[in-house]
Design a protein around this motif. Structure first.
Motif, mmCIF file in Angstrom:
data_model
loop_
_atom_site.group_PDB
_atom_site.id
_atom_site.type_symbol
_atom_site.label_atom_id
_atom_site.label_comp_id
_atom_site.label_asym_id
_atom_site.label_seq_id
_atom_site.Cartn_x
_atom_site.Cartn_y
_atom_site.Cartn_z
ATOM 1 N N ILE A 2 33.432 -10.637 10.535
ATOM 2 C CA ILE A 2 33.056 -11.520 9.642
ATOM 3 C C ILE A 2 33.778 -11.304 8.437
ATOM 4 C CG2 ILE A 2 30.770 -11.296 11.570
ATOM 5 C CD1 ILE A 2 29.164 -10.049 9.233
ATOM 6 N N TYR A 3 34.008 -10.832 8.343
ATOM 7 C CA TYR A 3 34.546 -11.223 6.931
ATOM 8 C C TYR A 3 35.540 -9.723 6.801
ATOM 9 C CZ TYR A 3 35.638 -10.749 1.539
ATOM 10 O OH TYR A 3 35.983 -10.395 0.325
ATOM 11 N N LYS A 4 37.236 -10.304 5.968
ATOM 12 C CA LYS A 4 37.972 -9.192 6.246
ATOM 13 C C LYS A 4 38.542 -9.547 4.905
ATOM 14 C CE LYS A 4 42.369 -8.146 8.600
ATOM 15 N NZ LYS A 4 43.081 -7.584 9.622
ATOM 16 N N ASN A 5 39.367 -8.746 4.423
ATOM 17 C CA ASN A 5 40.489 -8.630 2.228
ATOM 18 C C ASN A 5 41.268 -7.738 2.981
ATOM 19 O OD1 ASN A 5 39.071 -6.297 1.087
ATOM 20 N ND2 ASN A 5 37.438 -7.622 0.181
ATOM 21 N N ALA A 6 42.316 -7.650 1.604
ATOM 22 C CA ALA A 6 43.254 -6.254 1.466
ATOM 23 C C ALA A 6 43.433 -4.785 2.256
ATOM 24 C CB ALA A 6 43.807 -7.111 0.893
ATOM 25 N N GLY A 7 41.295 -4.534 1.759
ATOM 26 C CA GLY A 7 41.695 -3.581 1.597
ATOM 27 C C GLY A 7 40.173 -3.060 2.940
ATOM 28 N N ALA A 8 39.493 -3.989 2.810
ATOM 29 C CA ALA A 8 38.166 -3.483 4.123
ATOM 30 C C ALA A 8 37.647 -4.624 4.573
ATOM 31 C CB ALA A 8 37.063 -3.447 3.007
ATOM 32 N N SER A 9 37.198 -4.324 5.888
ATOM 33 C CA SER A 9 36.868 -5.761 6.542
ATOM 34 C C SER A 9 35.271 -5.396 6.542
ATOM 35 C CB SER A 9 37.621 -5.544 8.316
ATOM 36 O OG SER A 9 38.851 -5.385 7.939
ATOM 37 N N ILE A 10 34.003 -6.794 7.369
ATOM 38 C CA ILE A 10 33.099 -6.187 7.754
ATOM 39 C C ILE A 10 32.856 -6.593 9.260
ATOM 40 C CG2 ILE A 10 30.400 -6.893 6.889
ATOM 41 C CD1 ILE A 10 31.367 -7.787 4.527
ATOM 42 N N ILE A 11 32.343 -5.851 9.776
ATOM 43 C CA ILE A 11 32.374 -6.106 11.066
ATOM 44 C C ILE A 11 30.958 -5.794 11.750
ATOM 45 C CG2 ILE A 11 33.279 -4.896 13.907
ATOM 46 C CD1 ILE A 11 35.110 -3.857 12.726
ATOM 47 N N ASP A 12 30.219 -7.016 12.743
ATOM 48 C CA ASP A 12 28.704 -6.796 13.813
ATOM 49 C C ASP A 12 28.728 -5.959 14.419
ATOM 50 O OD1 ASP A 12 26.815 -7.572 13.612
ATOM 51 O OD2 ASP A 12 26.834 -9.612 14.300
ATOM 52 N N LEU A 13 27.868 -4.741 14.280
ATOM 53 C CA LEU A 13 27.799 -4.146 15.736
ATOM 54 C C LEU A 13 27.222 -4.432 16.160
ATOM 55 C CD1 LEU A 13 27.602 -0.379 13.210
ATOM 56 C CD2 LEU A 13 29.758 -1.768 13.506
ATOM 57 N N GLY A 14 26.044 -5.688 16.084
ATOM 58 C CA GLY A 14 24.910 -5.456 16.394
ATOM 59 C C GLY A 14 23.601 -4.833 16.687
ATOM 60 N N ASP A 15 22.470 -5.709 16.485
ATOM 61 C CA ASP A 15 21.377 -5.104 16.301
ATOM 62 C C ASP A 15 20.992 -5.386 14.850
ATOM 63 O OD1 ASP A 15 21.202 -4.255 19.112
ATOM 64 O OD2 ASP A 15 22.205 -2.494 18.660
ATOM 65 N N GLY A 16 22.100 -5.715 14.704
ATOM 66 C CA GLY A 16 21.408 -6.086 13.054
ATOM 67 C C GLY A 16 21.855 -5.322 11.712
ATOM 68 N N ILE A 17 22.688 -4.513 12.580
ATOM 69 C CA ILE A 17 23.709 -3.875 11.802
ATOM 70 C C ILE A 17 25.207 -3.792 11.517
ATOM 71 C CG2 ILE A 17 24.198 -1.091 11.492
ATOM 72 C CD1 ILE A 17 21.905 -1.727 11.599
ATOM 73 N N LEU A 18 25.459 -4.011 10.013
ATOM 74 C CA LEU A 18 27.028 -4.432 9.749
ATOM 75 C C LEU A 18 27.621 -3.610 9.975
ATOM 76 C CD1 LEU A 18 26.475 -7.569 7.391
ATOM 77 C CD2 LEU A 18 27.131 -7.236 9.690
ATOM 78 N N ASN A 19 28.382 -3.161 9.605
ATOM 79 C CA ASN A 19 30.072 -1.900 9.580
ATOM 80 C C ASN A 19 30.749 -2.197 8.317
ATOM 81 O OD1 ASN A 19 30.701 0.971 10.190
ATOM 82 N ND2 ASN A 19 31.992 -0.614 9.853
ATOM 83 N N VAL A 20 31.343 -1.896 7.427
ATOM 84 C CA VAL A 20 32.291 -2.239 6.446
ATOM 85 C C VAL A 20 32.761 -0.678 7.156
ATOM 86 C CG1 VAL A 20 32.485 -2.278 4.067
ATOM 87 C CG2 VAL A 20 30.375 -2.670 4.423
ATOM 88 N N GLU A 21 34.877 -1.536 6.686
ATOM 89 C CA GLU A 21 35.285 -0.706 7.609
ATOM 90 C C GLU A 21 36.339 -0.818 6.390
ATOM 91 O OE1 GLU A 21 38.869 -0.102 10.680
ATOM 92 O OE2 GLU A 21 38.054 -2.135 10.516
ATOM 93 N N PHE A 22 37.025 0.639 6.072
ATOM 94 C CA PHE A 22 37.991 0.238 4.740
ATOM 95 C C PHE A 22 39.434 0.312 5.612
ATOM 96 C CE2 PHE A 22 35.365 3.813 2.026
ATOM 97 C CZ PHE A 22 34.763 2.410 1.257
ATOM 98 N N HIS A 23 40.237 0.010 5.501
ATOM 99 C CA HIS A 23 41.958 0.473 6.010
ATOM 100 C C HIS A 23 43.556 0.169 4.724
ATOM 101 C CE1 HIS A 23 41.384 -4.245 6.152
ATOM 102 N NE2 HIS A 23 40.359 -3.960 6.438
ATOM 103 N N SER A 24 42.553 0.857 3.460
ATOM 104 C CA SER A 24 44.116 0.746 2.602
ATOM 105 C C SER A 24 44.604 2.632 3.479
ATOM 106 C CB SER A 24 43.490 0.704 1.333
ATOM 107 O OG SER A 24 42.888 1.995 1.103
ATOM 108 N N LYS A 25 45.745 2.144 2.416
ATOM 109 C CA LYS A 25 47.145 3.241 2.825
ATOM 110 C C LYS A 25 46.075 4.573 1.915
ATOM 111 C CE LYS A 25 50.909 5.966 1.491
ATOM 112 N NZ LYS A 25 52.355 5.774 0.954
ATOM 113 N N MET A 26 45.418 5.638 2.833
ATOM 114 C CA MET A 26 44.237 7.093 3.253
ATOM 115 C C MET A 26 42.779 6.761 3.234
ATOM 116 S SD MET A 26 46.668 9.854 3.569
ATOM 117 C CE MET A 26 45.017 10.708 1.916
#
Length: 801
Positions: free
Chosen positions: A482-506
């Motif tokens: 539901i949101y993404k930038n160069a360093g992280a994304s927000i993903i809906d895990l369902g059941d009202g819980i969001l996840n912040v995922e890092f995806h930069s180098k290391m």
């Protein structure tokens, strides 16, 4: 039936037995570790007047083996505190004690007659219904149960751990025709959820699944090396991380494991698989035979495919074996257009087509290796497994491949690979052609976020068992982001819980990461119920983006750097003081800022393998994202009237000052990084995000309320500062730390003591954060700090200047 495992007997204390015992102790199970009693006294035992009946003599072998294991590196235990769970003994005196055990694991020498003798003793003492398993890697399981009782047979099977059992995730379960289904089901689940393993159900075939396929792959490569005129260095470069394999790749791994181990399994397959189409590949190449004759078996004999020496200047140098002359030579740098191309491709699966189409040596080795492997694994169904996903699971968990053979085949393209295979003299099994003819073009697919595999008998896709219980962000990213930038994304895990995922180098933390965390909490406070901060990368986070800090400091952009640190601190505080629960799910490296986020979470659901620490001293600063403040807060809370206040402060101070990194999640709790009441440990890394989400839901369901910022933190002021400064000065005077280390230590102590206060005082969190930020900025103005940061950026190594 309900079955609980509270006590395990491990019979055999060799390298595997002791390590299996340690891993059961890691998860809190009592262990009885037994081995043979000596038949002769040592001279020192005779001198002491001991006899073969003395307990210390009888247990000499098992105690020595366990102590050697505990000294090994990396450690087989999560913490020294678990060792008390292990009781040692010997077969002569203590075999009767297995009657108190729920599971008996045999790990004696690979000799059928010896194993049968042990099982005769086991049968005398085990309770009916007790699990009994063998950790054999080569002896057929059904041969070991001959002559045993019906109850023994019903509760007996193979449980093949891979060495070292703490770190390698594979556990092969090998039942016989007599093993009860409920026993198999129990072991599959227990291995997964409690031991943290990828449990793979195997048939009782030679070498089971992982070693059958893995040793084929290695032996095929060893034969190809001569044909393709490749060097040791080239092979390890082409078959390492770029291919989704460990850094030790092929030959270095062989040196670590031991060439004799590979030779033993290969010989077993050559002798026991005469009908295997690849039978001749299990015969050793000439150069491997000569290495074995020379006793060049790898690390255990100080030389194998590589050899470490002292050069003319007295420096250590690692030489590589010339496979033609069998002489050791200086390593040559390997250049490859294919490797350069794959550097910019993050996903391993996306690199496979590049390798398959490459025109250089890397491409030729890929095609030679994998086209043969594709044929081999397709031919092994249904011989070693009825389901293709079990083969991939075994190779990922047992050999640390990021992608299993069928996953690589999918990545190359099933149809495209078959055409390429023909040119190299290989043919896919008939069922693969039938799959394509029926309109199925891949071995796997994702359906509603769940991984499915092609099931050969039904000619349809089925869910990979247990996949619906896991959260794999890669499967959700396309439809749930539901949101993404160069360093992280927000993903809906369902059941009202969001996840912040890092995806930069290391997974380093920069402004983009902080922005995503704050946005996720904003969204959750309006429309959702909670937030998880977690990802599926190689490491949770290596900490703040020091490159950004370095550039700002070099350019003397102090206002911007101050704002960046303030934003980091505010994000840590937002994690703690939001209106919804925030759960952090760390694993592997969790350093600096990644640790600081964990310090501030409502709950920390850690992978058992979490290496956590505040390591900012190594780059010449103190923790600046709330970590120093938090340690000062916890030290204040730990102060007791009957204790010397400085001792409590000292422990916290030294944890940061010596940049201690936990070797496990358990040690992260013991070091005080994570508070026990806020900690959860997930044994199986695959289940980490699902467990973190479940905890976020649990906190929300319990009626989560926003905490109130603290204004009652006890600090010692000058009362503690004197001790800190005196200690730092004496350490410098004794040449234990440098002058710059002394300066950083004093800054750290200044913040943790609350600054220049005339008496112990209560202060607020914001007061400490301001002190922390000011000290961080001041240290960034120091030349020696910039030198340390530059060393990390350019060389990847800490500088002690």
């Amino acid at each position: 039936m309900n079955r609980n495992i509270s006590k395990v007997a491990v019979l055999g204390s060799g390298i595997m037995g002791s390590r299996i015992a340690c891993h059961f102790a890691n998860i809190g199970v009592e262990v009885l570790l037994l081995d043979i009693a000596p038949k002769e006294l040592l001279p020192e035992e005779q001198a002491k007047g001991l006899t073969l009946e003395s307990d210390v003599v009888k247990n000499r072998i098992v105690n020595a083996a366990l102590q050697n294991t505990l000294k090994s590196n990396p450690s087989p235990v999560y913490s020294k505190s678990v060792v008390h769970k292990i009781t040692t003994g010997n077969f002569t005196t203590d075999m009767s004690k297995i009657a108190q055990c729920d599971w008996v694991i045999e790990v004696v020498v690979e000799n059928l007659e010896v194993k049968k003798t042990v099982f005769e003793q086991v049968e005398k003492y085990r309770r009916p219904g007790t699990l009994i398993t063998s950790n054999t890697s080569g002896i057929p399981i059904h041969m070991m149960e001959e002559g045993r009782s019906e109850d023994f047979k019903a509760h007996f099977c193979g449980t093949h751990f891979f060495n070292p059992p703490r770190y390698l995730r594979l556990l092969e379960i090998i039942p016989t025709k007599d093993t009860k289904k409920e026993v198999v089901d129990f072991l599959m689940e227990y291995g997964d959820k409690f031991l943290g393993k990828t449990t793979v159900l195997c048939k009782d075939t030679p070498a089971f699944i992982a070693n059958r396929v893995g040793v084929y792959s290695i032996m095929a490569l060893l034969h190809s090396v001569e044909k393709l005129n490749l060097t040791v260095e080239e092979v390890d470069k082409y078959t390492g991380p770029a291919l989704g394999r460990p850094k030790s790749a092929t030959f270095r791994t062989s040196d670590v494991v031991g060439l004799d181990t590979m030779i033993k399994v290969a010989k077993g397959l050559y002798d026991n698989c005469p009908e295997d189409k690849a039978h001749d590949l299990f015969k050793l190449p000439t150069y491997v035979e000569k290495m074995a004759e020379n006793n060049w078996l790898g690390d255990k004999t100080k030389q194998g495919f590589y050899k470490k020496i002292k050069n003319a200047e007295g420096k250590s140098e690692i030489l590589a074996l010339d496979l033609k002359t069998l002489e050791y030579k200086p390593q040559q740098k390997v250049k490859s257009a294919t490797l350069e191309m794959t550097k910019t491709i993050d996903k391993v699966a996306d690199r496979m087509k590049v390798f398959a189409a490459a025109k250089d040596k890397a491409g030729e080795l890929f095609r030679t290796s994998f086209f043969g492997l594709f044929e081999y694994v397709s031919d092994r169904i249904p011989e070693i497994s009825d389901e293709l996903y079990r083969i991939d699971d075994a190779m990922r968990a047992g050999f640390a491949w990021e992608l299993g053979p069928f996953e690589v085949w999918d990545a190359v393209g099933v149809k495209e690979a078959i055409e390429g295979m023909k040119a190299y003299g290989h043919e896919a099994a008939a069922w693969v052609h039938e799959m394509l003819d029926a309109g199925f073009t891949t071995f796997y697919r994702i359906e509603n976020g769940v991984s499915q595999y092609y099931d050969i008998p039904s000619k349809s896709y089925k869910n990979v068992p247990g996949a619906e219980d896991l959260i794999i962000l890669d499967h959700l990213r396309a439809t749930k982001t539901i949101y993404k930038n160069a360093g992280a994304s927000i993903i809906d895990l369902g059941d009202g819980i969001l996840n912040v995922e890092f995806h930069s180098k290391m997974n380093t933390i920069g402004g983009d990461t902080l922005q995503a965390i704050n946005k996720a909490i904003d969204l959750a406070e309006k429309e959702y119920r909670g937030v998880v901060i977690g990802n599926d990368g190689g490491n949770f986070s290596a900490g703040a983006n020091v490159g950004m800090i370095f550039m700002m400091a070099v350019e003397q952009e102090w206002y911007e750097l101050n704002m960046a640190i303030r934003m980091f601190q505010n994000t840590s505080m937002r994690i703690r003081y939001s209106a919804v629960p925030v759960v952090v799910a760390p694993f592997n490296l969790t350093l600096g800022g990644g640790c600081e986020f964990s310090l501030h979470a409502d709950h920390v659901q850690m992978s058992a393998e979490t290496y956590m620490g505040l390591v900012e001293f190594g780059v010449g600063v103190i923790p600046g994202g709330g970590g120093t403040k938090e340690f000062a807060l916890r030290a204040g809370d730990e102060l007791k009237d009957d204790q010397i206040a400085q001792n409590t402060l000292k422990e916290r101070f030294l944890t940061i000052g010596t940049a201690k990194v936990s070797t496990s999640a358990q040690e992260a709790i013991e070091l005080g990084y994570i508070q026990k009441e806020k900690a959860g440990i997930t044994m199986n890394r695959s289940r980490l995000l699902a467990d973190a989400k479940a905890k976020a839901i649990e906190l929300a369901d319990a009626g989560y309320t926003k905490p109130v910022q603290r204004k009652d933190i006890k600090v010692l002021g000058n009362h503690g500062l004197g001790i800190v400064y005196a200690g730092a000065n004496s350490m410098h005077a004794g040449n234990y730390i440098s002058e710059h280390d002394q300066k950083i230590s004093e800054k750290l102590g200044y913040v943790m003591c609350g600054g220049d206060l005339s008496a112990p005082t209560e202060v607020s969190e914001q007061y400490l954060l301001d002190l922390e930020r000011e000290a961080f900025l001041q240290l960034c103005t120091e030349r020696k700090t910039l030198e340390r940061i530059q060393s990390i950026i350019t060389k990847g190594k800490p500088l002690r200047n």
